[in-house]
Enzyme design. Sequence first.
Site, PDB file in Angstrom:
ATOM      1  N   GLU A  47       0.999  -1.144  -0.081  1.00  0.00           N
ATOM      2  CA  GLU A  47      -0.001  -0.123  -0.102  1.00  0.00           C
ATOM      3  C   GLU A  47       0.902   1.318   0.063  1.00  0.00           C
ATOM      4  O   GLU A  47       1.853   1.201   0.608  1.00  0.00           O
ATOM      5  CB  GLU A  47      -0.828  -0.187   1.429  1.00  0.00           C
ATOM      6  N   ASN A 107      -6.839   6.139  -1.746  1.00  0.00           N
ATOM      7  CA  ASN A 107      -6.167   5.088  -1.585  1.00  0.00           C
ATOM      8  C   ASN A 107      -6.161   3.966  -2.544  1.00  0.00           C
ATOM      9  O   ASN A 107      -7.106   3.169  -2.208  1.00  0.00           O
ATOM     10  CB  ASN A 107      -6.244   4.741   0.203  1.00  0.00           C
ATOM     11  N   LYS A 124      -9.439   1.917  -1.967  1.00  0.00           N
ATOM     12  CA  LYS A 124      -9.531   1.376  -0.383  1.00  0.00           C
ATOM     13  C   LYS A 124     -10.805   1.801   0.241  1.00  0.00           C
ATOM     14  O   LYS A 124     -11.368   3.062   0.045  1.00  0.00           O
ATOM     15  CB  LYS A 124      -8.683   1.914   0.433  1.00  0.00           C
ATOM     16  N   GLU A 143      -5.961   8.982   7.889  1.00  0.00           N
ATOM     17  CA  GLU A 143      -6.636   8.073   6.415  1.00  0.00           C
ATOM     18  C   GLU A 143      -7.781   8.887   6.125  1.00  0.00           C
ATOM     19  O   GLU A 143      -8.322   9.113   4.844  1.00  0.00           O
ATOM     20  CB  GLU A 143      -6.551   6.632   6.321  1.00  0.00           C
ATOM     21  N   CYS A 173      -4.816  -2.926   3.035  1.00  0.00           N
ATOM     22  CA  CYS A 173      -4.597  -2.932   4.438  1.00  0.00           C
ATOM     23  C   CYS A 173      -5.700  -3.016   5.229  1.00  0.00           C
ATOM     24  O   CYS A 173      -6.160  -4.263   5.572  1.00  0.00           O
ATOM     25  CB  CYS A 173      -3.991  -1.495   4.705  1.00  0.00           C
ATOM     26  N   ASN A 198       0.560  -1.035   5.348  1.00  0.00           N
ATOM     27  CA  ASN A 198       1.410  -0.208   6.245  1.00  0.00           C
ATOM     28  C   ASN A 198       0.721  -0.360   7.515  1.00  0.00           C
ATOM     29  O   ASN A 198      -0.330   0.378   8.005  1.00  0.00           O
ATOM     30  CB  ASN A 198       1.407   1.351   5.982  1.00  0.00           C
TER      31      ASN A 198
HETATM   32  N1  CDT Z   1      -2.938   1.327   6.460  1.00  0.00           N
HETATM   33  C1  CDT Z   1      -3.811   0.702   7.453  1.00  0.00           C
HETATM   34  O1  CDT Z   1      -5.050   0.570   7.008  1.00  0.00           O
HETATM   35  N2  CDT Z   1      -3.460   0.581   8.492  1.00  0.00           N
HETATM   36  C2  CDT Z   1      -3.993   0.033   9.559  1.00  0.00           C
HETATM   37  C3  CDT Z   1      -3.735   0.459  10.940  1.00  0.00           C
HETATM   38  C4  CDT Z   1      -4.978   0.752  11.841  1.00  0.00           C
HETATM   39  S1  CDT Z   1      -4.568   1.489  13.099  1.00  0.00           S
HETATM   40  C5  CDT Z   1      -5.480   2.921  12.805  1.00  0.00           C
HETATM   41  C6  CDT Z   1      -4.330  -1.534   9.595  1.00  0.00           C
HETATM   42  O2  CDT Z   1      -5.549  -1.823   9.794  1.00  0.00           O
HETATM   43  O3  CDT Z   1      -3.435  -2.210   9.566  1.00  0.00           O
END
Ligand code: CDT
Length: 320
Positions: A47, A107, A124, A143, A173, A198
């Site tokens: 991502e 995204n 996303k 985000e 993600c 990420n």
């Molecule tokens: N990038 C992304 O979606 N990361 C989220 C982190 C969650 S914490 C706000 C994930 O679900 O891995």
Amino acid sequence: MSRRLVLAAAQLGPIQKAEGREVAVGRMVRLMETAHRRGAEVVVFPELALTTFFPRWYEEDLAKADHWYETALPSNTTAPLFEAARKYGIGFHLGYAEKTPEGRRFNTAVYVHPSGEIALKYRKVHLPGHREFDPQRRVQHLEKRYFEVGDLGFLVVRAPIGANQVNIGMLICNDRRWPEAWRVLGLQQVELVMLGYNTPSLNMENRGFEAHHLRVFHSHLSIQAGCYQNACFAAGVAKAGVEDGHELFGHSIIVNPQGEIMAQATSWGDELIVADCDLGMCELGRKTIFDFARHRRPEAYGRITAQTGSEAPPVWTPRG
Ligand code: CDT
């Protein structure tokens, strides 16, 4: 005749805020060269693969964040990825921040065929985090500020990869934690889910302790369950390591339709993992325990689409 796909997941180590896209693209081209040497037919990148995970940085004026977004693919900076794909005959999946000509921000991920054509685009849907600066958090996760909810749905397309036609779908993600998203792909007979992430190694919401190891466990649990319950392969590919002083966990994996991990990254840097996938494996689940046509009961699933938040159940009390 068996349908085999040599699948590569290209984990990226950290990309610092001060680094230009050309640094990331150079590293990605090297991973594509390695993938070619190892016989891969497709490479999945994470991502937002071209920059640092910028939603951790608050910007009052959205226009000042414009430099994080791509307005065209390929661009001068991303062209080397397309050239490498053509040269090596490898398709690739790329996650990036998209700004449309109308000024909308998403995204986004694409699957690029070796010809350079985009065979599938996904935006996303499940955007985690918050819109405004949150003083309670150790690190921001903005985000919801920087992206709109994706408007393309969860699409699957049958596209050529190497010698095969493969039903490909994408999640990004946080989507991996939502079984509904996987099931929408499963209902379209997805065979390969491309999924970049990420994810911080620590829960940054500061609302209670969550053990470090559980972060990776929950990621793997979600991907392995998604594959098993929808009889598909997935490449779950991380951006890893310490980025701008904040740690993202790696542990990128390739998972088969039994939910087993076929390959796993062991570093927190740039690392290519490869698996030889027998696409025929998708049929067992699809024809037996997860034969949707025979066993699903959508008439009992109304709440899944009718409701967002959970509701408290009615209270039962004993009469006597
Ligand atoms: N990038 C992304 O979606 N990361 C989220 C982190 C969650 S914490 C706000 C994930 O679900 O891995």
